[in-house]
Design a protein around this motif. Structure first.
Motif, PDB file in Angstrom:
ATOM      1  N   ASP A  49       0.801  -1.229   0.000  1.00  0.00           N
ATOM      2  CA  ASP A  49       0.000   0.000   0.000  1.00  0.00           C
ATOM      3  C   ASP A  49       0.831   1.276   0.000  1.00  0.00           C
ATOM      4  O   ASP A  49       0.274   2.368  -0.085  1.00  0.00           O
ATOM      5  N   HIS A  50       2.136   1.151   0.163  1.00  0.00           N
ATOM      6  CA  HIS A  50       2.982   2.345   0.299  1.00  0.00           C
ATOM      7  C   HIS A  50       4.141   2.277  -0.693  1.00  0.00           C
ATOM      8  O   HIS A  50       5.169   1.645  -0.425  1.00  0.00           O
ATOM      9  N   ARG A  51       3.926   2.952  -1.821  1.00  0.00           N
ATOM     10  CA  ARG A  51       4.866   2.926  -2.936  1.00  0.00           C
ATOM     11  C   ARG A  51       5.155   4.383  -3.323  1.00  0.00           C
ATOM     12  O   ARG A  51       4.226   5.187  -3.481  1.00  0.00           O
ATOM     13  N   TYR A  52       6.447   4.706  -3.471  1.00  0.00           N
ATOM     14  CA  TYR A  52       6.816   6.099  -3.664  1.00  0.00           C
ATOM     15  C   TYR A  52       7.818   6.237  -4.805  1.00  0.00           C
ATOM     16  O   TYR A  52       8.792   5.477  -4.891  1.00  0.00           O
ATOM     17  N   LEU A  53       7.585   7.218  -5.655  1.00  0.00           N
ATOM     18  CA  LEU A  53       8.533   7.567  -6.707  1.00  0.00           C
ATOM     19  C   LEU A  53       9.445   8.660  -6.162  1.00  0.00           C
ATOM     20  O   LEU A  53       8.981   9.736  -5.774  1.00  0.00           O
ATOM     21  N   MET A  54      10.726   8.366  -6.116  1.00  0.00           N
ATOM     22  CA  MET A  54      11.669   9.285  -5.501  1.00  0.00           C
ATOM     23  C   MET A  54      11.959  10.482  -6.412  1.00  0.00           C
ATOM     24  O   MET A  54      12.078  10.347  -7.635  1.00  0.00           O
TER      25      MET A  54
END
Length: 324
Positions: A49-54
Motif C-alpha cells: 500500500d505504500h509505494r513512492y517515486l523518488m
C-alpha cells in the motif's frame, strides 16, 4: 509480496500517473539501507500500500551551510494517491555538542521521530506523517508537505523598522511562538524531546497560518536535565523573534556605539556570545515581563527553566503586556 509483484504494482502506477514515461527500466527498491543509491526516478516500496517515486534530495541552509544536501531526505510522490511527500530514510550520526558551557551527547534516532509522529498525530503545530519499516527493517518516515516558508524567512522578509515590527507585528508572531512552546511542553509531558529546536525548524503553514515544528529525529543525552537543549532552543528562537533577527555585538559597535558602550557580558546570549539577549538595552520599549524571559537565556540568568512547561506562565504574562 514478492519483488516482482511490487514491480507490477509500480509499473501500473506509472502507467496511470505518468503515461508519457517509459518505466521499463525503473529501479524498484525495498531495502533503503544505502540511501546514497536511492536516486531520483527510483521507486521505493515499503509494502503493497505504500509505494513512492523518488525525487530530488532536499537541501537545508543554516549558519553559512547554504544548500547543504540531505541525501537521506527525498522529495517523493505517493504512487497510490499522486500526492507529494517527503521521505526520510534511516540515517544515523553521533556527535558531541556544547551549549552554554554544557556538553551534550547528540545522535539521530529514526525510531524516536517515528514515535513522536504517532504521539502528535493531528496536532496543528507539528508536521504530520507515518513511519514504516523497509525490507531491511530501517524505519522510514513518510511526511506530508507543509506549504509555506520557514519562520526566519518570514521575519527576514519584513521591511519595517524594529519599533514598527515590535508594536504592530510581533504580538501575532509571539502568539505563534507561544503555540510552539506549548507544543514542546506537550512532548516534555510525555517524556519526549524535539531534539533540534531552532528557528528554521518552524514552518509557517501557508494554508492555516499555524507555526509547525519539523525535523525531530535528533535526540540528546544530558545527565542533569534531559530537556535543557530544547529549552535553550526555545530561548534562542524567542530572542531572535523579539529582536527581529539576531542583534549582533559587532554591528552595534559599528552602527550604534552609544548602545554598545552600555553592554556588559551579562547582557549577551548564554549560547551565542556575539548576540545580545538583554534586548531592552537596545529596544527600551520591550516590556519588562518579556525581557525577564529573554534574560533567562543571557549570561545573567538566575533561573533555569527545567522544561518547556515552566516557561508558559511567564509567556502568558508577557502576552498580556503585548496586548494579545
Amino acid at each position: 509480496m514478492e519483488q516482482d509483484a511490487y514491480r507490477d504494482l509500480v509499473l501500473a502506477d506509472m502507467a496511470r500517473l505518468y503515461p508519457e514515461r517509459d518505466a521499463a527500466r525503473l529501479k524498484v527498491l525495498t531495502d533503503t539501507t544505502d540511501f546514497y543509491r536511492v536516486n531520483a526516478g527510483d521507486a521505493v516500496v515499503l509494502d503493497a500500500d505504500h509505494r513512492y517515486l523518488m525525487g530530488n534530495n532536499t537541501r537545508e541552509g543554516r549558519f553559512g551551510l547554504d544548500d547543504e544536501v540531505k541525501y537521506w531526505v527525498k522529495r517523493a510522490t505517493d504512487l497510490a494517491t499522486g500526492e507529494r511527500r517527503i521521505v526520510k530514510l534511516a540515517f544515523f550520526e553521533h556527535f558531541d555538542a556544547t551549549v552554554g558551557g554544557v556538553r551534550f551527547e547528540c545522535f539521530r534516532s529514526p525510531r524516536k521521530e517515528a514515535r513522536i509522529l504517532e504521539l502528535v498525530r493531528g496536532h496543528p503545530h507539528f508536521m504530520q506523517g507515518i513511519s514504516l519499516p523497509d525490507a531491511a527493517g530501517n524505519v522510514v518516515r513518510v511526511l506530508e508537505v507543509i506549504p509555506g516558508k520557514s519562520l526566519p524567512d518570514r521575519i527576514f522578509a519584513l521591511e519595517c523598522d524594529h519599533e514598527t515590527y515590535f508594536r504592530e507585528i510581533f504580538p501575532e508572531v509571539f502568539s505563534g511562538f507561544v503555540d510552539c512552546a506549548r507544543a514542546i511542553a506537550l512532548l516534555h509531558e510525555h517524556c519526549e524531546k524535539h531534539g533540534d529546536v531552532r528557528r528554521d525548524h518552524i514552518l509557517v503553514d501557508g494554508d492555516t497560518g499555524a507555526y509547525r515544528w519539523i525535523d525531530f529525529d535528533y535526540n540528546f543525552m544530558h545527565g542533569e536535565n534531559i530537556y535543557s537543549l530544547d529549552v535553550f532552543g526555545l530561548g534562542n528562537v524567542l530572542v531572535f523573534l523579539a529582536g527581529k533577527g539576531d542583534v549582533l555585538v559587532p554591528e552595534l559597535k559599528r552602527d550604534r556605539p552609544e548602545i554598545f558602550e552600555k553592554l556588559y557580558w551579562e547582557d549577551l546570549s548564554l549560547v551565542w556570545q556575539n548576540r545580545v539577549a538583554n534586548l531592552a538595552k537596545v529596544f527600551p520599549y520591550i516590556p519588562e515581563s518579556l525581557n525577564r524571559i529573554l534574560t533567562q537565556f543571557s549570561n545573567s540568568a538566575t533561573l533555569t527553566y527545567e522544561h518547556a512547561g515552566q516557561m508558559l506562565d511567564d509567556l502568558e504574562a508577557a502576552r498580556a503586556d503585548l496586548g494579545r
